[in-house]
Write a protein that holds these residues in place. Structure first.
Motif, PDB file in Angstrom:
ATOM      1  N   VAL A   1       0.858   7.613 -19.986  1.00  0.00           N
ATOM      2  CA  VAL A   1       0.903   8.347 -18.721  1.00  0.00           C
ATOM      3  C   VAL A   1       2.313   8.292 -18.127  1.00  0.00           C
ATOM      4  N   LYS A   2       2.955   7.116 -18.187  1.00  0.00           N
ATOM      5  CA  LYS A   2       4.322   6.999 -17.679  1.00  0.00           C
ATOM      6  C   LYS A   2       5.270   7.889 -18.474  1.00  0.00           C
ATOM      7  N   SER A   3       5.106   7.936 -19.775  1.00  0.00           N
ATOM      8  CA  SER A   3       5.958   8.783 -20.613  1.00  0.00           C
ATOM      9  C   SER A   3       5.740  10.259 -20.295  1.00  0.00           C
ATOM     10  N   ALA A   4       4.491  10.653 -20.115  1.00  0.00           N
ATOM     11  CA  ALA A   4       4.182  12.046 -19.797  1.00  0.00           C
ATOM     12  C   ALA A   4       4.758  12.421 -18.430  1.00  0.00           C
ATOM     13  N   ARG A   5       4.627  11.520 -17.470  1.00  0.00           N
ATOM     14  CA  ARG A   5       5.169  11.774 -16.128  1.00  0.00           C
ATOM     15  C   ARG A   5       6.686  11.918 -16.196  1.00  0.00           C
ATOM     16  N   THR A   6       7.350  11.060 -16.922  1.00  0.00           N
ATOM     17  CA  THR A   6       8.797  11.130 -17.078  1.00  0.00           C
ATOM     18  C   THR A   6       9.201  12.443 -17.738  1.00  0.00           C
ATOM     19  N   TYR A   7       8.462  12.860 -18.740  1.00  0.00           N
ATOM     20  CA  TYR A   7       8.747  14.119 -19.436  1.00  0.00           C
ATOM     21  C   TYR A   7       8.625  15.301 -18.479  1.00  0.00           C
ATOM     22  N   VAL A   8       7.569  15.317 -17.681  1.00  0.00           N
ATOM     23  CA  VAL A   8       7.342  16.434 -16.758  1.00  0.00           C
ATOM     24  C   VAL A   8       8.444  16.480 -15.699  1.00  0.00           C
ATOM     25  N   ILE A   9       8.807  15.336 -15.145  1.00  0.00           N
ATOM     26  CA  ILE A   9       9.867  15.294 -14.141  1.00  0.00           C
ATOM     27  C   ILE A   9      11.185  15.773 -14.745  1.00  0.00           C
TER      28      ILE A   9
ATOM     29  N   MET B   1      -4.303  -4.500 -47.554  1.00  0.00           N
ATOM     30  CA  MET B   1      -3.237  -3.689 -48.096  1.00  0.00           C
ATOM     31  C   MET B   1      -2.582  -2.836 -47.021  1.00  0.00           C
ATOM     32  N   SER B   2      -3.334  -2.030 -46.342  1.00  0.00           N
ATOM     33  CA  SER B   2      -2.734  -1.208 -45.292  1.00  0.00           C
ATOM     34  C   SER B   2      -2.932  -1.910 -43.950  1.00  0.00           C
ATOM     35  N   GLN B   3      -1.929  -1.838 -43.142  1.00  0.00           N
ATOM     36  CA  GLN B   3      -1.999  -2.479 -41.836  1.00  0.00           C
ATOM     37  C   GLN B   3      -2.515  -1.472 -40.816  1.00  0.00           C
ATOM     38  N   PRO B   4      -3.233  -1.939 -39.833  1.00  0.00           N
ATOM     39  CA  PRO B   4      -3.771  -1.014 -38.824  1.00  0.00           C
ATOM     40  C   PRO B   4      -2.637  -0.434 -37.955  1.00  0.00           C
ATOM     41  N   ILE B   5      -2.854   0.773 -37.518  1.00  0.00           N
ATOM     42  CA  ILE B   5      -1.876   1.449 -36.666  1.00  0.00           C
ATOM     43  C   ILE B   5      -2.079   0.948 -35.238  1.00  0.00           C
ATOM     44  N   THR B   6      -0.998   0.559 -34.606  1.00  0.00           N
ATOM     45  CA  THR B   6      -1.099   0.128 -33.208  1.00  0.00           C
ATOM     46  C   THR B   6      -0.552   1.229 -32.313  1.00  0.00           C
ATOM     47  N   LEU B   7      -1.344   1.647 -31.372  1.00  0.00           N
ATOM     48  CA  LEU B   7      -0.962   2.702 -30.438  1.00  0.00           C
ATOM     49  C   LEU B   7      -0.626   2.091 -29.085  1.00  0.00           C
ATOM     50  N   PRO B   8       0.238   2.730 -28.322  1.00  0.00           N
ATOM     51  CA  PRO B   8       0.556   2.214 -26.998  1.00  0.00           C
ATOM     52  C   PRO B   8      -0.638   2.367 -26.058  1.00  0.00           C
ATOM     53  N   GLY B   9      -0.618   1.600 -24.999  1.00  0.00           N
ATOM     54  CA  GLY B   9      -1.709   1.678 -24.023  1.00  0.00           C
ATOM     55  C   GLY B   9      -1.664   2.975 -23.237  1.00  0.00           C
ATOM     56  N   ALA B  10      -2.752   3.264 -22.556  1.00  0.00           N
ATOM     57  CA  ALA B  10      -2.861   4.506 -21.792  1.00  0.00           C
ATOM     58  C   ALA B  10      -1.827   4.562 -20.676  1.00  0.00           C
ATOM     59  N   GLU B  11      -1.539   3.422 -20.075  1.00  0.00           N
ATOM     60  CA  GLU B  11      -0.570   3.388 -18.984  1.00  0.00           C
ATOM     61  C   GLU B  11       0.825   3.812 -19.465  1.00  0.00           C
ATOM     62  N   ALA B  12       1.215   3.362 -20.619  1.00  0.00           N
ATOM     63  CA  ALA B  12       2.519   3.725 -21.179  1.00  0.00           C
ATOM     64  C   ALA B  12       2.575   5.219 -21.506  1.00  0.00           C
TER      65      ALA B  12
END
Length: 65
Positions: free
Chosen positions: A14-22, A1-12
């Motif tokens: 970290v890249k998003s966090a780095r982009t945000y900080v810059i 009934m409910s589908q599992p939640i898929t989360l992005p990988g750790a690398e993605a």
């Protein structure tokens, strides 16, 4: 009934966090430079003119150089 939640990988993440900080650092620097430019513009060129005479700043009764 409910589908599992898929989360992005750790690398993605970290890249998003780095982009945000810059991006945040860039915004802070540009905001500071913009504010400094606005203050300098508001102060006007007369405040830093090398051709200013001291007579306008002299007080009555004080010796003038």
């Amino acid at each position: 009934m409910s589908q599992p939640i898929t989360l992005p990988g750790a690398e993605a993440v970290v890249k998003s966090a780095r982009t945000y900080v810059i991006d945040l650092i860039e915004r802070v620097i540009w905001a500071f430079l913009g504010a400094a430019a606005a203050v300098a513009l508001a102060a006007g060129p007369a405040d830093c003119s090398p051709y200013r005479s001291g007579r306008a700043l002299a007080r009555p009764g004080w010796p003038q150089s």
